[in-house]
Motif scaffolding. Sequence first.
Motif, PDB file in Angstrom:
ATOM      1  N   PRO A  91      42.138  48.220  41.178  1.00 48.00           N
ATOM      2  CA  PRO A  91      42.886  46.969  41.074  1.00 48.00           C
ATOM      3  C   PRO A  91      42.129  45.853  40.358  1.00 48.00           C
ATOM      4  O   PRO A  91      42.666  44.764  40.194  1.00 48.00           O
ATOM      5  CB  PRO A  91      43.120  46.611  42.552  1.00 48.00           C
ATOM      6  CG  PRO A  91      41.908  47.133  43.237  1.00 48.00           C
ATOM      7  CD  PRO A  91      41.562  48.401  42.518  1.00 48.00           C
ATOM      8  N   PHE A  92      40.864  46.126  39.954  1.00 48.28           N
ATOM      9  CA  PHE A  92      40.072  45.110  39.259  1.00 48.28           C
ATOM     10  C   PHE A  92      38.939  45.824  38.525  1.00 48.28           C
ATOM     11  O   PHE A  92      38.677  47.012  38.730  1.00 48.28           O
ATOM     12  CB  PHE A  92      39.497  44.074  40.252  1.00 48.28           C
ATOM     13  CG  PHE A  92      38.673  44.695  41.353  1.00 48.28           C
ATOM     14  CD1 PHE A  92      37.325  44.975  41.164  1.00 48.28           C
ATOM     15  CD2 PHE A  92      39.243  45.006  42.581  1.00 48.28           C
ATOM     16  CE1 PHE A  92      36.571  45.570  42.171  1.00 48.28           C
ATOM     17  CE2 PHE A  92      38.494  45.593  43.599  1.00 48.28           C
ATOM     18  CZ  PHE A  92      37.157  45.876  43.381  1.00 48.28           C
ATOM     19  N   SER A  93      38.242  45.107  37.654  1.00 48.05           N
ATOM     20  CA  SER A  93      37.083  45.665  36.968  1.00 48.05           C
ATOM     21  C   SER A  93      35.959  45.918  37.962  1.00 48.05           C
ATOM     22  O   SER A  93      35.618  45.046  38.768  1.00 48.05           O
ATOM     23  CB  SER A  93      36.588  44.703  35.883  1.00 48.05           C
ATOM     24  OG  SER A  93      35.307  45.099  35.410  1.00 48.05           O
ATOM     25  N   ILE A  94      35.358  47.100  37.901  1.00 43.27           N
ATOM     26  CA  ILE A  94      34.259  47.430  38.811  1.00 43.27           C
ATOM     27  C   ILE A  94      33.085  46.464  38.639  1.00 43.27           C
ATOM     28  O   ILE A  94      32.304  46.243  39.579  1.00 43.27           O
ATOM     29  CB  ILE A  94      33.791  48.887  38.601  1.00 43.27           C
ATOM     30  CG1 ILE A  94      32.801  49.320  39.697  1.00 43.27           C
ATOM     31  CG2 ILE A  94      33.184  49.071  37.226  1.00 43.27           C
ATOM     32  CD1 ILE A  94      33.376  49.293  41.092  1.00 43.27           C
ATOM     33  N   TYR A  95      32.973  45.853  37.451  1.00 41.38           N
ATOM     34  CA  TYR A  95      31.843  44.949  37.213  1.00 41.38           C
ATOM     35  C   TYR A  95      31.973  43.636  37.975  1.00 41.38           C
ATOM     36  O   TYR A  95      30.989  42.905  38.097  1.00 41.38           O
ATOM     37  CB  TYR A  95      31.665  44.723  35.710  1.00 41.38           C
ATOM     38  CG  TYR A  95      31.286  46.009  35.023  1.00 41.38           C
ATOM     39  CD1 TYR A  95      30.021  46.556  35.178  1.00 41.38           C
ATOM     40  CD2 TYR A  95      32.217  46.724  34.267  1.00 41.38           C
ATOM     41  CE1 TYR A  95      29.683  47.765  34.597  1.00 41.38           C
ATOM     42  CE2 TYR A  95      31.888  47.928  33.680  1.00 41.38           C
ATOM     43  CZ  TYR A  95      30.610  48.447  33.849  1.00 41.38           C
ATOM     44  OH  TYR A  95      30.278  49.648  33.282  1.00 41.38           O
TER      45      TYR A  95
END
Length: 425
Positions: A91-95
Amino acid sequence: MAEIGPSKELMQYVPRLSLAERDRRWKNTRQAMSEQGIDCLLLWGNDLFWDMGMVNVRYLSHVGTKMHAYVIFPQKGDPVVFAGLPHMNRPFSIYLSQQDWVTDIRLNTGIDHVAKVLKELGFEKARVGSVGFGSTLVRDIVPHRDYVRLTQLLPEVEIVEATDLVERQRIVKSPEEIAMLEKAGAIARKAVQTMIDSSRPGGREGELYADIVHTQISNGAEAMIFNLFHSGPATAPLSEGYQHLVHGCEQPATPTTRPLRENDLVITEFHTAYCGYLAACEFSVFIGKPPKELQRIHDVAVECFNSGIEKMRPGVTLRELWEAFRKPSDKAGMDYVELGFHSHGMASPEYPSVTYKPREAPFLTGDYLADFVIQENQVFGTNIDMFDPNWRIDVGIMFGDMLHVTKDGPRKLVNLPLELPKNPV
């Protein structure tokens, strides 16, 4: 109900640089931008050359994706990072869970999206510095098609070359960068011990290679696998053909399923990546009792290394340093594929680089850098790939550590054993 954001649980399990380090870099970058009249930087990154095409993106954003990425880095305000495909950002960038330098990380859907955001931020008529990746081995990573498309979408933007604006900041390392290189070096030393212990008759090249990689990753290194590895019979008759044992091979030429045997020489040049920082290492192992000719090459290689260490001080020129490294080789009548050093950090080689013979290949000889003065807190990888032309031109020794320049002399960051391992059979 409070807004729920990405979990930060992973931050305790990955190495990170501090916000103070971020602020130092951003301040220095913006000062350089101001001096050159640049309104914002556009950083282009990709996985070229074992991910090194990403280093400037990572240097300013702390985002180290192995896929291509862009960063809009403005003179004022927060950067915008474009990284990852839609299916990898759910659901979002892992970074967003692994660093706290940047919070605006968007899908990377191509240069059209980047141009749209540049316009939204008010840079449609700006002076934009284009930052790719610079190396003595690799240049010009900016895709021509995307560059042309950007100029079509933003015809009033003035684009200027700004790669060196970032690259030159990386020459001298900060204390936090040195700490990351120290950790990378410590893991590299463990990998060397694995190489020594696993070089046994009956095992296969691929198994030894996998053992080295396992040691690195299981001790916290990144899965960035650069290992110029090879093995072969160092004493095979020349009637059987030349061996490729003066320098390792690149993937996929290595590793193979070849079984290791008595009288094999195993050679490697590998990097250990920790928080994006690369430890430089070159090493050789012999299975059995090495021929006296090979032992002599190794002894001269170590003599070259020690001679260079004695000379490596702040204020010394590159010419003085390369002459010190090469003096024992010349005296002993050796020859070499590489005999020198290059700056090391997030990439390899970094500027400056001196590894080839004078006039052999201008981009790696360093001839034009003769008067460059070494500074405290530079870090160099050493390259000693040497052979004796009076014995064989196809078998030699690889040896090289990583050195941190201090006012009192260099520190070895991998701390390789100086003897040639002679594994029993």
